[in-house]
Scaffold this motif. Structure first.
Motif, short mmCIF file in Angstrom:
data_model
loop_
_atom_site.label_atom_id
_atom_site.label_comp_id
_atom_site.label_asym_id
_atom_site.label_seq_id
_atom_site.Cartn_x
_atom_site.Cartn_y
_atom_site.Cartn_z
N TYR A 61 0.96 -1.38 0.03
CA TYR A 61 -0.11 0.04 0.02
C TYR A 61 0.91 1.25 0.02
CZ TYR A 61 -3.31 -3.15 2.56
OH TYR A 61 -4.05 -4.22 2.66
N THR A 62 0.49 2.17 -0.64
CA THR A 62 0.96 3.81 -0.37
C THR A 62 -0.16 4.78 -0.47
OG1 THR A 62 1.37 4.20 -2.85
CG2 THR A 62 3.27 3.08 -1.70
N GLY A 63 0.06 5.92 -0.08
CA GLY A 63 -0.83 6.70 0.15
C GLY A 63 -0.38 8.20 0.31
N TYR A 64 -1.16 9.07 1.01
CA TYR A 64 -0.81 10.25 1.55
C TYR A 64 -1.33 10.37 2.96
CZ TYR A 64 -4.72 12.95 0.25
OH TYR A 64 -6.26 13.60 0.03
N ALA A 65 -0.65 11.50 3.69
CA ALA A 65 -1.52 12.25 4.93
C ALA A 65 -1.04 13.45 4.88
CB ALA A 65 -0.83 11.17 6.06
N ASN A 66 -2.22 14.24 5.56
CA ASN A 66 -1.80 15.54 5.91
C ASN A 66 -2.41 15.71 7.18
OD1 ASN A 66 -1.43 18.44 6.04
ND2 ASN A 66 -2.58 18.97 4.30
N ILE A 67 -1.79 15.50 8.21
CA ILE A 67 -2.24 15.82 9.48
C ILE A 67 -1.49 16.63 10.53
CG2 ILE A 67 -3.34 13.45 9.45
CD1 ILE A 67 -0.92 12.04 10.61
N ASP A 68 -2.21 17.40 11.36
CA ASP A 68 -1.61 18.34 12.16
C ASP A 68 -0.88 17.67 13.39
OD1 ASP A 68 -2.75 20.34 10.58
OD2 ASP A 68 -4.41 20.66 12.14
N SER A 69 -0.18 18.56 14.19
CA SER A 69 0.72 17.93 15.39
C SER A 69 -0.76 17.32 16.29
CB SER A 69 1.41 19.07 16.08
OG SER A 69 1.83 18.86 17.14
N GLY A 70 -0.50 16.38 17.03
CA GLY A 70 -1.39 15.56 17.98
C GLY A 70 -2.32 14.75 17.13
N VAL A 71 -2.31 14.80 15.89
CA VAL A 71 -3.26 13.70 15.18
C VAL A 71 -2.53 12.50 14.93
CG1 VAL A 71 -4.74 13.21 13.16
CG2 VAL A 71 -4.77 15.68 14.48
N LYS A 72 -3.23 11.46 15.15
CA LYS A 72 -2.52 9.94 14.77
C LYS A 72 -3.42 9.42 13.53
CE LYS A 72 -2.75 6.56 17.47
NZ LYS A 72 -2.84 5.29 18.69
N GLY A 73 -2.69 8.84 12.82
CA GLY A 73 -3.22 8.20 11.62
C GLY A 73 -2.99 6.57 11.84
N THR A 74 -3.87 5.72 11.13
CA THR A 74 -3.47 4.38 11.18
C THR A 74 -4.16 3.84 10.01
OG1 THR A 74 -3.70 4.25 13.61
CG2 THR A 74 -3.79 2.13 12.56
N VAL A 75 -3.18 3.06 9.17
CA VAL A 75 -3.72 2.31 8.15
C VAL A 75 -3.56 0.70 8.50
CG1 VAL A 75 -3.45 1.95 5.59
CG2 VAL A 75 -2.82 4.01 6.47
N ALA A 76 -4.71 -0.11 8.33
CA ALA A 76 -4.57 -1.51 8.88
C ALA A 76 -5.26 -2.50 8.06
CB ALA A 76 -5.29 -1.54 10.30
N ALA A 77 -5.01 -3.56 7.95
CA ALA A 77 -5.49 -4.58 7.13
C ALA A 77 -5.42 -5.97 7.55
CB ALA A 77 -4.88 -4.64 5.69
N SER A 86 -7.66 5.32 9.69
CA SER A 86 -8.61 5.99 10.82
C SER A 86 -7.72 7.13 11.34
CB SER A 86 -8.85 4.80 11.84
OG SER A 86 -7.59 4.39 12.38
N LEU A 87 -8.21 8.01 11.82
CA LEU A 87 -7.70 9.29 12.47
C LEU A 87 -8.25 9.64 14.00
CD1 LEU A 87 -7.39 11.82 9.55
CD2 LEU A 87 -5.43 10.78 10.45
N THR A 88 -7.16 9.90 14.79
CA THR A 88 -7.91 10.31 16.15
C THR A 88 -6.74 11.40 16.71
OG1 THR A 88 -6.03 8.78 17.37
CG2 THR A 88 -8.24 8.02 16.97
N PRO A 89 -7.30 12.42 17.45
CA PRO A 89 -8.56 12.21 18.46
C PRO A 89 -9.65 13.09 17.61
CG PRO A 89 -7.07 14.03 19.11
CD PRO A 89 -6.30 13.51 18.10
N LEU A 90 -10.71 12.70 18.35
CA LEU A 90 -12.05 13.57 17.61
C LEU A 90 -12.29 14.66 18.40
CD1 LEU A 90 -14.28 10.63 17.10
CD2 LEU A 90 -12.69 11.20 15.50
N GLY A 91 -12.84 15.58 17.96
CA GLY A 91 -13.42 16.97 18.49
C GLY A 91 -12.47 17.59 19.11
N SER A 92 -11.22 17.93 18.40
CA SER A 92 -10.27 18.66 18.54
C SER A 92 -10.09 19.65 17.60
CB SER A 92 -8.97 18.06 18.88
OG SER A 92 -8.29 17.80 17.59
#
Length: 202
Positions: A102-118, A170-176
């Protein structure tokens, strides 16, 4: 149109009547049907192909993108796709998913965590192969996931069985106030899960 996350596993010696050959497919095989469902793969949005060298590309649409942010609803933080592949082949063979790209891209701010799972498994069988990649913000750009599949998942010997692929982003956290997007192909908006198949004779 192609983007990948890779899992590569060295060929292992198995206690089987015949030697393992990663490139030796049965005399005949075909994909009968593909059933999919989930927030990341609306009906009719995926394509599945087969190559003679044991590679099974699965192409997902741009719907397979997770997002978080002040104005983003919670249900957009995780996207998943459950795929059932019905493959028929000559009697006396069994096959395994031993790696995936798999390959892809992410654009995430400080404090955000992304997960790619299968997760990979055959219907009615207990063995499961799972992989995951974690991206910690700040992160902006392309990623490449290259993981070994810890568990070698084999279809029942001499029997037809559905291959199940359950993939998610998926991305966390929510509501920030932090924002982020996690997808699998920046160039084309397509998500490709490229599975590598090996065969053995029963």
């Amino acid at each position: 149109m192609k983007s990948f996350v890779a899992l590569s596993l060295p060929l292992l010696a198995l206690a089987a009547p015949h030697a393992l050959d990663a490139s030796s497919a049965p005399p005949s095989f075909k994909i009968n049907k593909v059933i999919s469902g989930g927030s990341g793969c609306p009906q009719g949005s995926i394509d599945v192909n087969w190559t003679n060298n044991g590679i099974l590309p699965i192409y997902f649409s741009k719907d397979f993108t997770a997002s978080v942010g002040p104005s983003v609803t919670a249900d957009q933080s995780r996207k998943n796709c459950q795929i059932n592949l019905d493959i028929s082949y000559s009697p006396g063979y069994s096959y395994s998913v031993y790696s995936a790209d798999y390959t892809g891209y992410a654009n995430i701010d400080s404090g955000v965590k992304g997960t790619v799972a299968a997760h990979y498994y055959f219907s009615g069988e207990q063995d499961t192969g799972s992989t995951s990649l974690t991206l910690q913000g700040p992160y902006n750009g392309k990623y490449v996931k290259q993981d070994d599949v810890v568990t070698s998942v084999w279809s029942p010997c001499g029997q037809q069985s559905l291959l199940n692929v359950n993939a998610e982003v998926s991305l966390t956290p929510l509501g920030s106030y932090a924002s982020g997007q996690l997808a699998v192909n920046k160039e084309t908006g397509r998500f490709t899960n490229q599975l590598y198949i090996r065969w053995k004779q029963c």
